[in-house]
Motif scaffolding. Structure first.
Motif, PDB file in Angstrom:
ATOM      1  N   PRO A 250       0.819  -1.216   0.000  1.00  0.00           N
ATOM      2  CA  PRO A 250       0.000   0.000   0.000  1.00  0.00           C
ATOM      3  C   PRO A 250       0.851   1.264   0.000  1.00  0.00           C
ATOM      4  N   ILE A 251       0.346   2.295  -0.653  1.00  0.00           N
ATOM      5  CA  ILE A 251       0.936   3.626  -0.551  1.00  0.00           C
ATOM      6  C   ILE A 251       0.369   4.259   0.707  1.00  0.00           C
ATOM      7  N   ARG A 252       1.250   4.641   1.633  1.00  0.00           N
ATOM      8  CA  ARG A 252       0.810   5.205   2.920  1.00  0.00           C
ATOM      9  C   ARG A 252       1.355   6.621   3.051  1.00  0.00           C
ATOM     10  N   LEU A 253       0.461   7.580   3.211  1.00  0.00           N
ATOM     11  CA  LEU A 253       0.818   8.993   3.267  1.00  0.00           C
ATOM     12  C   LEU A 253       0.296   9.621   4.553  1.00  0.00           C
ATOM     13  N   THR A 254       1.050  10.577   5.081  1.00  0.00           N
ATOM     14  CA  THR A 254       0.585  11.310   6.256  1.00  0.00           C
ATOM     15  C   THR A 254       0.958  12.780   6.111  1.00  0.00           C
ATOM     16  N   ALA A 255       0.183  13.642   6.757  1.00  0.00           N
ATOM     17  CA  ALA A 255       0.463  15.082   6.726  1.00  0.00           C
ATOM     18  C   ALA A 255      -0.123  15.731   7.967  1.00  0.00           C
ATOM     19  N   HIS A 256       0.573  16.739   8.452  1.00  0.00           N
ATOM     20  CA  HIS A 256       0.059  17.597   9.518  1.00  0.00           C
ATOM     21  C   HIS A 256      -0.311  18.922   8.875  1.00  0.00           C
ATOM     22  N   THR A 257      -1.587  19.252   8.856  1.00  0.00           N
ATOM     23  CA  THR A 257      -2.036  20.470   8.188  1.00  0.00           C
ATOM     24  C   THR A 257      -3.091  21.189   8.997  1.00  0.00           C
ATOM     25  N   LEU A 258      -3.251  22.438   8.650  1.00  0.00           N
ATOM     26  CA  LEU A 258      -4.452  23.162   9.045  1.00  0.00           C
ATOM     27  C   LEU A 258      -5.641  22.570   8.298  1.00  0.00           C
ATOM     28  N   CYS A 259      -6.791  22.565   8.939  1.00  0.00           N
ATOM     29  CA  CYS A 259      -8.041  22.111   8.328  1.00  0.00           C
ATOM     30  C   CYS A 259      -9.115  23.151   8.626  1.00  0.00           C
ATOM     31  N   PHE A 260     -10.101  23.221   7.758  1.00  0.00           N
ATOM     32  CA  PHE A 260     -11.125  24.265   7.898  1.00  0.00           C
ATOM     33  C   PHE A 260     -12.508  23.676   7.641  1.00  0.00           C
ATOM     34  N   ARG A 261     -13.432  23.948   8.547  1.00  0.00           N
ATOM     35  CA  ARG A 261     -14.810  23.499   8.351  1.00  0.00           C
ATOM     36  C   ARG A 261     -15.764  24.583   8.826  1.00  0.00           C
ATOM     37  N   SER A 262     -16.768  24.824   8.021  1.00  0.00           N
ATOM     38  CA  SER A 262     -17.739  25.860   8.386  1.00  0.00           C
ATOM     39  C   SER A 262     -18.674  25.389   9.487  1.00  0.00           C
ATOM     40  N   GLU A 263     -18.741  24.054   9.684  1.00  0.00           N
ATOM     41  CA  GLU A 263     -19.609  23.465  10.712  1.00  0.00           C
ATOM     42  C   GLU A 263     -21.061  23.874  10.520  1.00  0.00           C
ATOM     43  N   ALA A 264     -21.466  23.996   9.242  1.00  0.00           N
ATOM     44  CA  ALA A 264     -22.845  24.388   8.949  1.00  0.00           C
ATOM     45  C   ALA A 264     -23.843  23.388   9.511  1.00  0.00           C
ATOM     46  N   GLY A 265     -23.441  22.121   9.555  1.00  0.00           N
ATOM     47  CA  GLY A 265     -24.349  21.094  10.064  1.00  0.00           C
ATOM     48  C   GLY A 265     -24.233  20.849  11.545  1.00  0.00           C
ATOM     49  N   ALA A 266     -23.505  21.724  12.253  1.00  0.00           N
ATOM     50  CA  ALA A 266     -23.271  21.506  13.685  1.00  0.00           C
ATOM     51  C   ALA A 266     -23.690  22.718  14.512  1.00  0.00           C
ATOM     52  N   ALA A 267     -24.705  23.412  14.058  1.00  0.00           N
ATOM     53  CA  ALA A 267     -25.168  24.589  14.788  1.00  0.00           C
ATOM     54  C   ALA A 267     -25.552  24.230  16.217  1.00  0.00           C
ATOM     55  N   GLY A 268     -24.987  24.965  17.176  1.00  0.00           N
ATOM     56  CA  GLY A 268     -25.318  24.742  18.583  1.00  0.00           C
ATOM     57  C   GLY A 268     -24.517  23.656  19.263  1.00  0.00           C
ATOM     58  N   LYS A 269     -23.679  22.899  18.508  1.00  0.00           N
ATOM     59  CA  LYS A 269     -22.906  21.808  19.098  1.00  0.00           C
ATOM     60  C   LYS A 269     -21.514  22.286  19.487  1.00  0.00           C
ATOM     61  N   ASP A 270     -21.111  21.998  20.720  1.00  0.00           N
ATOM     62  CA  ASP A 270     -19.750  22.271  21.175  1.00  0.00           C
ATOM     63  C   ASP A 270     -19.327  23.706  20.891  1.00  0.00           C
ATOM     64  N   THR A 271     -20.188  24.644  21.199  1.00  0.00           N
ATOM     65  CA  THR A 271     -19.845  26.045  20.958  1.00  0.00           C
ATOM     66  C   THR A 271     -18.849  26.557  21.992  1.00  0.00           C
TER      67      THR A 271
END
Length: 427
Positions: A250-271
């Motif tokens: 298998p080809i195995r890849l890893t990365a440490h990156t910034l990630c971005f999510r608008s969390e549109a589907g998580a309104a009110g959760k873990d605010t």
């Protein structure tokens, strides 16, 4: 993306798989569009063939001095050319409708995935570690954090809700966690470290099943690029369109990156706190492998993620997700949920999924089963968190806290902390 040929061969099985995901039957609609599409393709091919035949016959007729026949053939060719744009447009339209419909449907679950509606139907596979006993009431990270350098107010001032600002040793501990994860996944587990773009195009997002379904949960730039919700997108799409010559391992890849999510589907959760942020960091694991290797690779990937939790001595449980709680592109998923004593609950810290050939079909990524052979086959792709850096920071804070509000640095992180072995609250 689903295999259209398999739907033609067994539409009942396809609809049964959709039913397990809580989706309506779609085989009849797909096959109707497919039949119309193939009929138009046949008409196009016949028209092209006749045009070529007639064009050759024109020369023969003219060579024989039969101008009447030549003129009739020219008229026929002209009519075919006039009719073809409409046929080509209809072919594109029907082909597009088939593709859009197939792209909107979730992956079929593996046979050993339990049926269910939501996370209440997930199955606990195993637990690891002992929950720490405290002679005081442990605090949640959001209460510990401000005195230790986890600044929610400044994050909100700069960018709004669901952003934070880490300072001093808190920022260093966050970095130490990411470095430890990367060193472990590369040095011990054989993943190749990558530094991919965090901005990607539509094709990369579509190929990794983030478009069109999750467009509202992602951030789009003014020049029509996307901020990655996870480096799964960049790493997996790095082989988009490729025919991989050798895939015995298998080809195995890893990365440490910034990630971005608008969390549109998580309104009110873990605010409150650091659990669900618009901007966060992950060490991602991605594998590209042969179909016969993907089940074992899924177990291996999950074990690689578990190894981080074990090294940090963080109690956790491994959950097999039911059909109603799996991600759109997954055929089987394990969630790792870490114990947070301040919350008195297990919380997700990693999700490891086998997508089978679902993403590979969207990306058109294949391999050659036989060296030098002409026949190709779609690869299988897998992805998982190894781990979510911010949530791991939260787990360390809550599990290693002291009554005075200090947080002890886990032993495996001390080499990354420049002599700092405890985070002390500000006076």
């Amino acid at each position: 993306m689903h295999d259209l040929r398999q739907i033609r061969e067994n539409p009942e099985a396809f609809d049964a798989a959709l039913a397990k995901r809580g989706a309506e039957p779609e085989a009849a609609k797909i096959l109707s569009l497919d039949e119309q599409h193939r009929a138009i393709l046949t008409r196009l091919q016949e028209a092209q063939s006749r045009r070529n035949e007639a064009s050759k016959a024109i020369g023969q007729a003219m060579g024989q001095g039969d101008t009447e026949k030549a003129d009739a053939l020219k008229a026929e060719v002209a009519q075919i050319k006039a009719d073809m744009p409409a046929l080509e447009e209809r072919e594109r339209e029907l082909g597009g409708q088939v593709k859009v419909l197939l792209a909107s449907l979730p992956n079929a679950p593996a046979e050993n995935v339990p049926s269910g509606n939501d996370d209440g139907d997930n199955v606990e596979v195993s637990t690891w570690g002992e929950k720490r006993g405290f002679n005081f009431t442990p605090k949640e990270h959001a209460d510990l954090g401000p005195a230790l350098g986890m600044d929610f107010e400044t994050g909100a001032k700069l960018a709004g809700a669901r952003f934070s600002f880490l300072r001093g040793d808190m920022a260093r501990l966050h970095r130490a966690i990411a470095l430890f994860m990367l060193d472990t996944q590369t040095g011990e587990n054989g993943y190749t470290e990558c530094n991919p773009p965090v901005l990607v195009n539509d094709a990369a997002m579509f190929g990794t099943d983030k478009l069109p379904k999750f467009a509202d949960d992602s951030f789009r730039t003014t020049d029509d690029r996307w901020l990655i919700p996870t480096s799964e997108v960049s790493l997996t799409a790095s082989v988009a369109g490729d025919i991989i010559a050798e895939l015995a391992q298998p080809i195995r890849l890893t990365a440490h990156t910034l990630c971005f999510r608008s969390e549109a589907g998580a309104a009110g959760k873990d605010t409150r706190g650091f659990i669900r942020q618009h901007q966060f960091e992950k060490v991602e694991l991605v594998s590209i492998c042969r179909p016969q290797d993907s089940e074992a690779e899924h177990e291996r990937m999950t074990a690689c993620a578990e190894g981080i939790l074990k090294a940090l001595d963080l109690p956790y449980r491994k959950m097999l997700l039911c059909t109603g709680d799996m991600g759109f592109g997954a055929r089987k998923t394990y969630d790792l949920e870490v114990w947070l004593p301040g919350q008195g609950a297990y919380r997700e810290i990693s999700s490891c999924s086998n997508t089978g050939d679902f993403q590979a079909r969207r990306m058109n990524t294949r391999y050659r089963p036989e060296a030098g052979g002409k026949k190709t086959q779609f690869v299988h792709t897998l992805n998982g968190s190894g781990l979510a850096v911010g949530r791991t920071l939260v787990a360390v804070m809550e599990n290693y806290q002291r009554e005075d509000g200090a947080v002890v640095v886990p032993d495996v992180l001390k080499p990354y902390m420049g002599g700092v072995d405890i985070l002390l609250p500000a006076a």
